[in-house]
Enzyme design. Structure first.
Site, PDB file in Angstrom:
ATOM      1  N   HIS A  44      -7.471  -4.102   9.629  1.00  0.00           N
ATOM      2  CA  HIS A  44      -7.138  -3.946   8.208  1.00  0.00           C
ATOM      3  C   HIS A  44      -5.855  -4.696   7.859  1.00  0.00           C
ATOM      4  CE1 HIS A  44      -4.815   0.155   8.784  1.00  0.00           C
ATOM      5  NE2 HIS A  44      -3.989  -0.856   8.917  1.00  0.00           N
ATOM      6  N   ASP A  95       0.820  -1.205   0.000  1.00  0.00           N
ATOM      7  CA  ASP A  95       0.000   0.000   0.000  1.00  0.00           C
ATOM      8  C   ASP A  95       0.856   1.258   0.000  1.00  0.00           C
ATOM      9  OD1 ASP A  95       0.942  -0.418   2.575  1.00  0.00           O
ATOM     10  OD2 ASP A  95      -1.020  -0.647   3.485  1.00  0.00           O
ATOM     11  N   ASN A 109      -7.706  -2.051  13.754  1.00  0.00           N
ATOM     12  CA  ASN A 109      -9.099  -2.228  13.332  1.00  0.00           C
ATOM     13  C   ASN A 109      -9.276  -3.451  12.433  1.00  0.00           C
ATOM     14  OD1 ASN A 109      -7.965  -1.421  10.938  1.00  0.00           O
ATOM     15  ND2 ASN A 109      -9.210   0.426  10.685  1.00  0.00           N
ATOM     16  N   GLU A 130      -9.649  -1.268   4.820  1.00  0.00           N
ATOM     17  CA  GLU A 130     -10.304  -0.914   6.072  1.00  0.00           C
ATOM     18  C   GLU A 130     -11.544  -1.786   6.292  1.00  0.00           C
ATOM     19  OE1 GLU A 130      -8.379   0.778   7.774  1.00  0.00           O
ATOM     20  OE2 GLU A 130      -8.412   2.918   7.366  1.00  0.00           O
TER      21      GLU A 130
HETATM   22  C1  GLP Z   1      -0.596   0.098   8.347  1.00  0.00           C
HETATM   23  C2  GLP Z   1      -0.297  -0.383   6.950  1.00  0.00           C
HETATM   24  C3  GLP Z   1      -0.102  -1.856   6.912  1.00  0.00           C
HETATM   25  C4  GLP Z   1       0.656  -2.298   8.156  1.00  0.00           C
HETATM   26  C5  GLP Z   1      -0.221  -2.130   9.369  1.00  0.00           C
HETATM   27  C6  GLP Z   1       0.438  -2.429  10.725  1.00  0.00           C
HETATM   28  O1  GLP Z   1      -1.661   0.963   8.377  1.00  0.00           O
HETATM   29  N1  GLP Z   1      -1.281   0.010   5.986  1.00  0.00           N
HETATM   30  O2  GLP Z   1       0.553  -2.207   5.715  1.00  0.00           O
HETATM   31  O3  GLP Z   1       1.011  -3.643   8.029  1.00  0.00           O
HETATM   32  O4  GLP Z   1      -0.863  -0.882   9.361  1.00  0.00           O
HETATM   33  O5  GLP Z   1       1.325  -1.443  11.175  1.00  0.00           O
HETATM   34  P1  GLP Z   1       2.259  -1.644  12.479  1.00  0.00           P
HETATM   35  O6  GLP Z   1       3.131  -2.812  12.157  1.00  0.00           O
HETATM   36  O7  GLP Z   1       3.045  -0.383  12.615  1.00  0.00           O
HETATM   37  O8  GLP Z   1       1.369  -1.912  13.620  1.00  0.00           O
END
Ligand code: GLP
Length: 256
Positions: free
Chosen positions: A134, A63, A132, A139
């Site tokens: 995702h 993403d 959440n 989302e």
């Molecule tokens: C983000 C990204 C994801 C990521 C996730 C977890 O919003 N869109 O690609 O894997 O949330 O992030 P973190 O590892 O910092 O908790």
């Protein structure tokens, strides 16, 4: 889904590193899907230090924020290039990351799907999970069959991930993300989650119903998904002890 519970973040990162290295040993021209976020940083650090060659590996990512070009310090592309791709010497021609600074997001999404198909599909997709539920930027409420496309972000996600950008600006409200359906086509999924703030959503996506309200729950339908957790993220799982027992004893299968 295989659930692996390690005592802490170092253990989680070690296990994730072993899984990626095993895939790389099997296929030096692996098609690897990367994830951003804090969770895979330990994995990337270990892969950097492993000495393995990534020269033939083809890379994609999950993403990107809309409006952010590759050199913007908050872009996922910048994150992945500085933390992982440049240090491991990824060949520029083998890297296809989503671009958030294009005029036509739909065209970028179509081109991206085409590039994945052209590479023969993703062999191993690394995933993190948002609080959440995702995956990528799919989302809650995202179609479970969705393809790469622009998405509107929730205010909570924006607050969490964008530090230095005006929260009212249009560029902070959108992202491009691989779809849930695109992610599900990867031949193997490696989901990482750590810390107590992920415990509730981990319980929901591992042991709850498959629902678009928790996009990560779709992993339950994948043929080869491994979920690596630390103890804190696994704390809400009903069958925590069973998963540990399976992990410790699965080598016995086929033994006399
Ligand atoms: C983000 C990204 C994801 C990521 C996730 C977890 O919003 N869109 O690609 O894997 O949330 O992030 P973190 O590892 O910092 O908790």
């Amino acid at each position: 889904m295989e659930i692996v519970i390690r005592p802490d973040y170092d253990g989680l990162s070690d296990t994730a590193c072993s899984i990626v290295r095993a895939e790389l040993a099997r296929k030096p021209d692996l098609v690897l899907g990367l994830a951003t976020g804090r969770t895979p940083l330990g994995l990337y650090e270990r892969l950097r230090k492993s000495g393995d060659s990534f020269a033939k590996v083809r890379f994609f990512d999950l993403d990107e924020f809309y409006g952010l070009g590759p050199s913007h310090p908050d872009s996922f592309q910048h994150f992945l290039r500085t933390r992982f791709l440049d240090p491991v010497g990824a060949a520029p021609g083998n890297v296809r990351l989503l671009r958030g600074d294009v005029a036509d997001l739909e065209a970028e999404a179509r081109d991206y799907e085409e590039a994945i198909r052209g590479a023969g599909g993703i062999d191993l997709q690394i995933l993190g999970i948002g609080r959440n539920g995702h995956i990528g930027f799919n989302e809650p409420g995202s179609s479970l069959g969705s393809r790469t496309r622009p998405k509107t972000l929730t205010p909570e996600v924006l607050a969490h991930y964008v530090r230095d950008i005006d929260p009212l600006s249009r560029m902070t409200s959108f992202a491009l993300t691989m779809g849930v359906g695109t992610i599900m086509e990867a031949r193997k999924l490696l989901m990482l989650a750590c810390g107590p703030e992920k415990a509730d959503i981990v319980r929901q996506f591992v042991e709850g119903p498959i629902t678009a309200e928790v996009p990560a729950s779709m992993l339950q339908l994948h043929r080869s998904a491994v979920v690596v957790l630390d103890e804190a993220a696994a704390a809400g799982l009903k069958r925590r002890d069973y998963y540990k027992w399976v992990f410790e004893n699965k080598w016995r299968v086929g033994q006399k």
